[in-house]
Design an enzyme around this catalytic site. Sequence first.
Site, PDB file in Angstrom:
ATOM      1  N   ASP A 110     -15.280   3.404  97.871  1.00 34.78           N
ATOM      2  CA  ASP A 110     -16.505   4.174  98.041  1.00 34.78           C
ATOM      3  C   ASP A 110     -16.432   4.903  99.370  1.00 34.78           C
ATOM      4  O   ASP A 110     -15.792   4.430 100.311  1.00 34.78           O
ATOM      5  CB  ASP A 110     -17.730   3.255  98.010  1.00 34.78           C
ATOM      6  CG  ASP A 110     -18.029   2.727  96.618  1.00 34.78           C
ATOM      7  OD1 ASP A 110     -17.770   3.432  95.638  1.00 34.78           O
ATOM      8  OD2 ASP A 110     -18.555   1.604  96.525  1.00 34.78           O
ATOM      9  N   ASP A 124     -19.290   7.399  90.747  1.00 36.96           N
ATOM     10  CA  ASP A 124     -20.644   6.863  90.591  1.00 36.96           C
ATOM     11  C   ASP A 124     -21.640   7.983  90.278  1.00 36.96           C
ATOM     12  O   ASP A 124     -22.522   7.827  89.427  1.00 36.96           O
ATOM     13  CB  ASP A 124     -21.084   6.135  91.863  1.00 36.96           C
ATOM     14  CG  ASP A 124     -20.203   4.946  92.209  1.00 36.96           C
ATOM     15  OD1 ASP A 124     -19.566   4.377  91.296  1.00 36.96           O
ATOM     16  OD2 ASP A 124     -20.146   4.589  93.400  1.00 36.96           O
TER      17      ASP A 124
END
Length: 146
Positions: A110, A124
């Site tokens: 991330d 995402d």
Amino acid sequence: MRFIGIFLGTVGLDQLIKYWVRQSLPLNDSIPVIEPFLYWSHVRNEGAAFGFFQSMNWILVVCAVVVVCGALAYIFAHRPQTPIVAALALIAGGATGNLIDRLLFGGVIDYIDFKVWPVFNIADIAIVTGSLLVMLCVGLGSREEE
């Protein structure tokens, strides 16, 4: 054909940015983009959204495979309209981007960090956008049937 383009574009962009993050930032490091609001951060999430299901990588791998196969099966079986195909391509592309990370690194990379929200990535965003688009299309479709 639209499915393939959106799917490959989503996976490609996600993996390209993750490659840059892995090469440019040490794990758990962060640099400001628009201080104090937006940062590039290098975080490895071994769970799902918001850190749920930590250390359950194999379950999340199976879920990702089921999502991608389900999207493909639905498209081939039902030949839905373009917005649904695009939405499913975004969902499948996002799931595949994160699946690649889980298989190669044991967790998802991330990098988009607003400091007031969990760190996330393009995959995402694709999953959430595709899911919202499916809900919108289903909602509008049910209204049209009334």
